[in-house]
Design an enzyme around this catalytic site. Sequence first.
Site, mmCIF file in Angstrom:
data_model
loop_
_atom_site.group_PDB
_atom_site.id
_atom_site.type_symbol
_atom_site.label_atom_id
_atom_site.label_comp_id
_atom_site.label_asym_id
_atom_site.label_seq_id
_atom_site.Cartn_x
_atom_site.Cartn_y
_atom_site.Cartn_z
ATOM 1 N N LYS A 262 24.994 26.949 18.605
ATOM 2 C CA LYS A 262 26.091 27.267 17.684
ATOM 3 C C LYS A 262 26.431 28.744 17.709
ATOM 4 C CE LYS A 262 27.747 23.633 15.999
ATOM 5 N NZ LYS A 262 26.891 22.623 15.370
ATOM 6 N N LYS B 217 25.502 16.079 26.520
ATOM 7 C CA LYS B 217 25.824 14.910 25.694
ATOM 8 C C LYS B 217 27.268 14.987 25.192
ATOM 9 C CE LYS B 217 23.908 17.050 21.597
ATOM 10 N NZ LYS B 217 24.855 17.356 20.569
ATOM 11 N N LYS C 81 31.082 16.370 19.384
ATOM 12 C CA LYS C 81 32.271 16.549 18.553
ATOM 13 C C LYS C 81 32.833 17.937 18.725
ATOM 14 C CE LYS C 81 30.018 14.396 14.724
ATOM 15 N NZ LYS C 81 30.036 13.757 13.467
#
Length: 341
Positions: free
Chosen positions: A119, A203, A206
């Site tokens: 992040k 993966k 979102k």
Amino acid sequence: MNQDATNKEIVVSGIRPTGKVHLGNYLGAIKNFIPMQDEFDTCYYFIADYHSLTTHNDANELPVHVKRSLATYLACGLNPDKAIVYLQSDLPQIPELYLLLNMFAHKGELEKCTTFKEKIRTPGQTVNAGLLTYPVLMAADIIIHKANKVPVGKDQQQHLEMTRTFANRFNHLTETTFFPEPQGFSYGESLMKILSLDGSGAKMSKSDANENNSIFLLDDDKTITKKIKRAKTDTGPTEKNSPLTPGIEALFGIMDCVSAPEIVADYKKQYADCTIKYGYLKLQLAEDLINYLGPIREKIIQLENDTDYLAEVVEKGGEKARESAQKTVDGVRKLLGIQYF
Ligand code: TRP
């Protein structure tokens, strides 16, 4: 809750209402929620709206996303008569336990968390304290009901490990076995991992800026076909029994979940003997995906517009969840000595 169920263990899981739910969220986690409702007598499933505030703070979008996530849960087969369905922010006990658990979380271990490190690498992302303590809030969500089983995708395993660490630290300090050790759970082979369509081996996510790399439950038929057609592959296997390259692994990973087993086996055989034509594989996959997702999509759209029903579901669920949460918080306060008179 579900009196007929045989397993007395407690199940808890949640999804973040950021953006749209993709196939990875669905196949990796939500799909496991459904049969668990029948097997376990208490399942708590919630919308992790506080969690979405760590990276996202558009006050106009949040209500839309929360309702859509809730509609998605229900469209996927979650039954409010069998499971306790609620919103995280409807439980004042969550921020209370989160605060207390922060005393059991070490700065170093939070900084080492993979999702945190990812992040903070995102350009423009402010490194707020909420982002750092994301795993503490998630731990609070889980142990507030003394959960034993947590149906989540592979990407959440480290968070679960941290939950166990905090719970164990609490037990150790208070010399009790107050919190059980929550374990990850999946019916499918070891916590399914659905890969991005970009061929990177990452993966499906979102937060991927390129929407073409993920299939969303609300994608229409044309979009699904377009995305599958564009999915990155390679020039094809040249040696028999070659390992799958990440692009083709992504396609087979989805196919495993949505196509008939004979069809999957046939294409895998073609891959193994190098006769596979990716174009045909993609056509087949697109068709099977469309048939698989169509009914779910229609149901989401129908439920999303029935706001009275959605409100009723979370009101009922919230009441039950608060009752269980308060018991835990009372116990924690007592064990920590927050009881003076
Ligand atoms: N971190 C989870 C995700 O990103 C969402 C989540 C929040 C969660 N709290 C939880 C999942 C508790 C399981 C249990 O998908």
